[in-house]
Design an enzyme around this catalytic site. Structure first.
Site, PDB file in Angstrom:
ATOM      1  N   HIS A 450       0.839  -1.206   0.000  1.00 25.76           N
ATOM      2  CA  HIS A 450       0.000   0.000   0.000  1.00 25.76           C
ATOM      3  C   HIS A 450       0.872   1.253   0.000  1.00 25.76           C
ATOM      4  O   HIS A 450       0.661   2.176  -0.796  1.00 25.76           O
ATOM      5  CB  HIS A 450      -0.916  -0.029   1.223  1.00 25.76           C
ATOM      6  N   CYS A 839      -5.200   0.452 -17.263  1.00 24.00           N
ATOM      7  CA  CYS A 839      -5.195   1.427 -16.166  1.00 24.00           C
ATOM      8  C   CYS A 839      -4.558   0.848 -14.908  1.00 24.00           C
ATOM      9  O   CYS A 839      -4.832   1.309 -13.814  1.00 24.00           O
ATOM     10  CB  CYS A 839      -6.589   1.955 -15.891  1.00 24.00           C
TER      11      CYS A 839
END
Lengths: 917, 917
Positions: A450, A839
């Site tokens: 993350h 993407c």
């Protein structure tokens, strides 16, 4: 006398000039430089290159063909004639080693002494030959020679090599010969025997297990072998009319168009490097050796024109005559790369397309991220200040006060301080503090954790997975395991996101800046014919503005949920998750989503804005159990019943949230959320259109995440359409919108034709106008690797060569890429105009971009900070493809091969069609 | 007068006999029965069938072709002649509704009264027609008629229908006509108009949105439409020489070959069902209506011979004449199905292959699991005792005392008690207690949760995901949410794993048993030509023995880690995980693995034993944080340092363990574990061979899990080979072993050709001899669905029709099946002899087995208890394929179509080869 053959490329002196440049594959980099210099009339010491293609022959036969040996002799004789010297000493730079002075022996050493008038020099050269030959050709350990050397120095009371006189050097040569005897080896006195043995040693070195392993580990592929250059020696140490130097044709740090380099009078190349004497700036050579210098400038200019690039050259002046020894395109900084590329175009030395290829992605990165300056990196403060090393999570340099919580980060930032946020690991709730920090340091989590992903998205420096340290949030300390050094909150440290280093001192940073030349260059990239567009992944107004400034042609992915973590909104989102029946909260969420979406439309006015519906599992937004107390429970609608709230949180736990209740599955189970989001999107568009009726041009694209089957898609697409049409009718505005899907579940790639075929049964119109490949999740599922957990084995896999690249950074072409290609073909078969894009994180990776270009995708979308890199990469690949096509046409001038290939492909496509019907 | 056309199939009376049976697709199930009876000389009331193919025509034109209407009239006239009656009343059973007594009107009602001598019957019939016509044809709500009925009954003071006399029925008919007037509708007095309207109503009903939706939701596919039967009425209530009945040609509960049914003298079919009078056993009809009974027996025998199966028939005797109304293959219990199938073969009525098709997988399941008897299921104790309903996790019935912990389960079991283990959810540590329990009940987790998967593997009843209850382990209570009823430890409950019901009472169970007829039948299945083999997933000696008893041809999957949960072993495994450097523990693990493996070789002597190397993530074996205390910490090598141990456990946590450090990734990161396992396998084989030199025949197959790339495979395969060869050499035994892989990561399916191509560089021999599709994980990854978390949306998906089947029960052919097929083709292209199989849960699912058969896989492997079902399914599909081929050949006698198809396929394969080269 034949001097040129398919295995031997002569250069210099009377060597025939090649009409076509030989391939670098065949003659190697150094060989090519020598060939070109020879061809364009730049004097190089005569010599010849034995081609790389001899490598496999040598590997098989353990010898070279007789014709090659004859060619070697012919060429040596040609050089003797050219130079009016006998085969005395020659250099032979091979793959890794150079053997200088070949040809010296007990007899010719005297000849050299006489010719140079420097006996010490001749014996020193002979000593070096004995050492290098023994080591490179016969594999005698270097330390065996070193020991004798030390013994002689000790006897002479000499501290240094240069302190040895002629007699000592003669003794040393004898000592060295003793080494040969001890090893049962022989130093051949015959110069040709020396030469042959050296040639064999070089070719033989290519297939040694060590070399094979080295190439395997370093992923060096597609090389035929090493080439071998044999070249006459020239000497810069023959007096004050001699010298040697190295130079760049432009300043490699700034790109300024002035000669940049150093020279030494009466010296050899090694002396410049060794730093025994201080070299002079190259410009002063004009005073001392004006003729040679003029010739040198002329040569360098010729080379720049020929190679259309800044040159890094080496030269020697022997008795007033200039010899160029080597040339190559010079290495440079990002700033210099941009300036040189643009200057070369302005000077008419290359085209805009050619200029694009002179800038590397890392150059652009350098310009976009704050970095430690080259000087700073060499400073003691830096090198001696390194306390730990983690993974290079996100490039760039940051300096700041240590903080341990996102809240501290935000507070300190509000007070104007620069802070480094240190966490065991980060979670979505930390984003506020992460944004406030100048840099992020985590003890756990890989390159795709993350922290790293978020930081890269923002272009913020991050060092992650730094297992050298122990972070205690409780004690507000960082403990360095090895040294027990402890850092406390408020201590200032520096982190280098490009290397993963953590430094205890304040290291100065610099940011060259984004505008100016780079923008010009990227503009050229955008203009390349057929170039893939570059869009940005942006979740908020500021992100979108940043993206537009970096040249994004729209938003390819807005992760709407990123807006939910705002501290004012999070409680509302949480309340809705706990009590989905409460429509007030949903309404509240719609309210802020609508305002956020409007910001996106304004920032991207006239461009596509692709908004993905809610994707992550709902439990990702919930407080952690340790954060739950009575006040929180009350605020979130549980009265003060903490246990009940904890039970609810526990009941929403998932074993594998990646594969759980998320994406379109949420939208299907809770259609009211999809409706709410569509209403927010369409209303935001309408608001902007009403506010700015003359200028507003909106183009919302609504993207359904995690589709696996056509029924899921149809369910959501019809719901979206119904809601969108309702808003259009209510607002009496013709809002052009599109519906499409993210292809991220492998199954969706397999049924892409069926998704593309879906129509609204009511009006017969297609329901899907675009696919965007979510290559992050597609990689996770196709390869079965959770990126959050990949740290347990991917580093090991990379080390062992099981993976060539981290598949979360560079697309796995064989597996994940196959799925993308398969899906794209299926989609195009149904609808040739379907919009296809990527993407995922790969959208910003040059190697992956090259692959996506080959599939004919329409655009890539990446984080705003990667947009410039992606634009460059997208333009470059078009230039390369055009050049390759031109080369193919040149090789097959009638274009038969191209036509055959096209025809073959057409047949294959037809057959594929038939198979799939 | 043409009575037969492509749209009209007449039957009974003078109808022409068909030479070929019409297709059920064209005339429907009921129509086919009537056609066949008519053809083989069984008297049916004359009539005709309008074909299903009229449905699409009607849907388009909103009418039937004129020729059809003419055909209807012609046929009615033909019937009038046959029956010597005028078109009075007829029945017309449509898709869902029947309109009886068509043709009655104000005039013909009197005729019927006279003909039957029963005025009340005639008016009752007319009343019914008015009601049914109004409802079915005109869509008048049934309650409108019901209200009038109640009004008339009230006026007459009648409690019941039968209490109404002729006059009241006449009044009722008038009241009903008023309903038509109120609704603005008309009841046509013209019998033909009635008939036409009914026909249109039936065909029109097929495409109503409600019917379309119904078929969509219930996944009813490949139907052309509904057929319509128009048939003359016959009456069993015309006196004591009339009657009606229903019967099975054999006992549907036991399969015994005696007529089984009931009849009523002077009655209509409805009366038998309504229970107003008690029907008599069919055998007694012999006394009362001997001629009709003899004819009946003759007819039923004819039908059994014709349909080669037990028949379920309806009949009416009108004035001594027997009319057969309907026939179909009868439904039956598992016991009966087996007995009937075998008896039919013994009686020469069908072949062994045909007999196979008469047994359904659920029949076999019934025989394998304890179940509640049919009577028990109808008892009040059951129906009124249901307290909650969960998911049908694993079929079967269980009764026992409630226990809340695995330990209690084991203790109670040791005391001889039957227990039901209730848990919030189960985890691998609970397996001891789960094994001890008679049944398992969980409050959370879906059909593929740990509890359900383990229970199915053992054939143990399980109700999972029972969200109606709250389980408190602490209080040892089960709370039923709706009623607040509380059950305590020791309370006895019953659970029905086939329905998910939880019952408060003791319900009697029965287990028909495994041996006898079933074994015979499965033996026939095994002998079908080209049948897929069935192997078992078995992890221990007892499992393997059970598998062998159930006819497994070997072990297709041994999950070695299942042996690690043994309480004596778990601490050793845990200690090794925490301290992998400690080779003593590893040695200890090897010791017990070796002994377990030997048990498998012994149980499966002569058969393949496929052992998968360690697959789950290591943290799955660790204690839960709440279980860690000083003693545990000390035992596991942490001194008494609980925090340190907790930190270690926490550090091994994974976000998505399904996609984490597991499978071959473990083997690569910790090669010593792979080596240990291979040594244990090969040593166990050697031990058995040495002990029983004359009889032992071992065939270990070592399976590498979670392969995604060829380098992973090569790494592990070479390690396995090295170790295996070492043991072979050490033990001086030629142990035949194979190495292969589980294909469960999508990427592995994409590169299967490359895996199959891998060779040992040393000896050039192939490294991979088998692929086994791990369709559980392949489904999870291809579809992006964690089966542990699927409960959040799969039930909803099934309900909404987004999924047709739970993809973890029945293979998703379009997605996951595509991957299996793709991989199998790639594998076979490289090595036509590569062994291909499935070892996921799908290996025991008949629908999935059919799919795997179509891919040409070699075997399926499933849990021991599913082996019989899988054997049956595998045999059946071969029979079906052969029959289909025979039908195709019959339709195209020269086999041109087959040849064309084969040729086409060959071309396609060749092309695929070319494309992939």
């Amino acid at each position: 006398m034949t001097v040129h053959s398919k295995y031997i490329y002569p250069f210099g002196g009377s060597a025939p000039k090649p009409t076509v440049d030989p391939s670098k594959q065949i003659v190697g980099g150094k060989g090519l430089g020598l060939q070109v210099m020879s061809k364009i009339g730049v004097d190089v010491p005569p010599g010849f290159t034995l081609t790389t293609t001899l490598c496999p022959i040598y590997a098989k036969e353990n010898d070279l063909p007789a014709e090659v040996w004859k060619g070697v002799r012919d060429n040596v004789r040609r050089i003797e004639v050219d130079m009016e010297k006998e085969f005395g000493s020659m250099s032979m730079p091979g793959m890794m080693d150079t053997v200088l002075n070949i040809g010296l022996n007990d007899v010719t050493v005297d000849g050299l002494a006489k010719a140079t008038g420097n006996e010490r020099f001749a014996w020193d050269s002979y000593r070096r030959l004995l050492d290098m030959y023994g080591e490179v050709v016969l594999g005698i350990p270097h330390e065996d020679f070193e020991k004798r050397f030390d013994k002689v120095k000790e006897a002479a009371g000499a501290a240094n090599d240069v302190d040895l006189g002629v007699e000592e050097l003669k003794t040393l040569c004898n000592e060295y010969k003793q080494v040969y005897v001890e090893q049962g080896k022989e130093f051949p006195m015959d110069p040709y025997k020396q030469l042959y043995a050296c040639v064999k040693a070089v070719f033989g070195s290519w297939m040694t297990p060590r070399a094979v392993k080295y190439r395997e580990i370093n992923n060096i592929k597609n090389l035929i072998g090493t080439a071998t250059n044999i070249q006459t020696m020239v000497f810069g140490n023959m007096g004050d009319d001699s010298g040697t130097g190295v130079a760049f044709s432009r300043n490699p740090s700034t790109g300024e168009n002035v000669m940049y380099g150093e020279y030494l009078i009466n010296a050899q190349g090694e002396d410049v490097v060794a730093g025994i004497r201080t070299p002079q700036p190259i410009s002063q050579m004009k005073e001392v050796l004006p003729a040679a210098y003029a010739k040198f400038l002329e040569n360098v200019e010729k080379l720049e024109v020929y190679f259309k690039d800044m040159q890094d050259v080496e030269f020697t002046v022997e008795k007033g005559k200039l010899w160029m020894l080597q040339c190559r395109n010079g290495k440079r900084t990002g700033v210099a790369a941009i300036k040189i590329a643009i200057d070369l175009v302005n000077e008419g030395k290359c085209t805009q397309s050619e200029a694009l290829l002179k800038v590397e992605p890392r150059h652009v990165e350098q310009l976009l991220h704050p970095t430690f300056s080259a000087d700073a990196l060499k400073s003691d403060a830096y090198t001696k200040g390194i306390v730990a090393k983690g993974l290079p999570g996100s490039p760039g340099a940051a300096v700041g006060k240590l903080v341990f919580t996102p809240k501290q980060a935000e507070e300190e930032k509000a007070n104007g301080a620069s802070v480094i946020l240190v966490r065991e690991t980060t979670s979505p709730e930390d984003v506020g503090g992460m944004w406030a920090a100048a840099g992020i340091l985590t003890a756990r989590g890989g390159m795709t954790s993350h922290a790293a992903v978020v930081a890269r998205g923002w272009g913020k420096p991050c060092v992650c997975g730094c297992s050298d340290i122990v972070v205690s949030e409780e004690n507000q300390t960082v403990l360095v395991k090895d040294t027990n050094e402890v850092f406390k909150a408020g201590d200032v440290i520096s982190i280098n996101g490009a290397t993963g280093e953590v430094i205890r001192n304040v290291i100065p940073v610099e940011t060259p800046g984004l505008k100016g030349g780079l923008e010009t260059l990227l503009g050229w990239a955008d203009q390349e014919e057929g170039v893939m567009k570059v869009l940005a992944n942006a979740d908020s107004g500021p992100d979108a503005t940043q993206a537009a400034e970096n040249g994004a042609m729209g938003i390819g992915l807005c992760r709407t949920e990123h807006m939910f973590f705002n501290p004012e909104r999070l409680p509302i989102v949480r309340r809705w998750i706990f009590h989905t029946e409460c429509l007030d909260d949903l309404d509240h969420i719609k309210h802020f989503q609508r305002s956020d979406f409007k910001d996106l439309f304004v920032a991207m006015n006239g461009k596509h804005v692709t908004i993905r519906l809610l994707d992550p599992p709902l439990h990702e937004f919930l407080p952690r159990p340790e954060q739950v107390h009575e006040k929180v429970a009350e605020e979130l609608g549980f009265g003060k019943d903490v246990p009940r709230m904890l039970a609810r949180i526990e009941s929403m736990h998932e074993e594998n949230p990646m594969l759980g209740l998320r994406g379109c599955r949420l939208g299907i189970v809770k259609p009211e959320f999809t409706q709410m989001q569509v209403e927010a999107i369409m209303s935001a568009a309408a608001d902007f259109m009403e506010e700015c009726p003359d200028t507003a041009k909106v183009h919302p694209r609504i993207m359904i995440p995690l589709i696996g089957s056509i029924k899921e898609y149809k369910n959501q697409a019809l719901l979206i359409k119904q809601e969108a049409e309702r808003i259009k009718a209510e607002r009496k505005l013709d809002i052009p919108y599109e519906i499409g899907t993210m292809i991220e579940v492998p199954r969706a790639a397999l049924v892409s034709d069926k998704i593309a075929s879906l129509v609204d049964d009511e009006d017969g119109k297609p329901l899907c106008s675009f696919f965007s490949y979510g290559t992050n999740d597609l990689t996770q599922m196709t390869m079965g690797i959770s990126r959050d957990d990949s740290n347990g084995f991917i580093p090991k896999y990379l080390e062992m060569g099981i993976f060539e690249d981290d598949p979360f950074q560079t697309i796995d072409e064989e597996g994940v890429g196959y799925m993308v290609n398969h899906s794209a073909n299926l989609g195009k078969r149904i609808n040739p105009n379907i919009s296809l894009s990527v993407c995922g994180e790969h959208g910003g990776d040059p190697k992956s971009i090259e692959f996506f270009d080959s599939l004919g995708l329409n655009y890539v979308s990446c984080s705003p900070y990667r947009v410039p890199v992606a634009r460059l990469a997208a333009g470059q690949i078009r230039v390369k493809r055009r050049m390759e096509a031109a080369e193919r046409r040149a090789a097959h001038p009638h274009g038969v091969a191209d036509k055959a290939r096209d025809l073959g492909l057409a047949v294959v496509h037809k057959i594929e069609e038939m198979i799939h019907q």
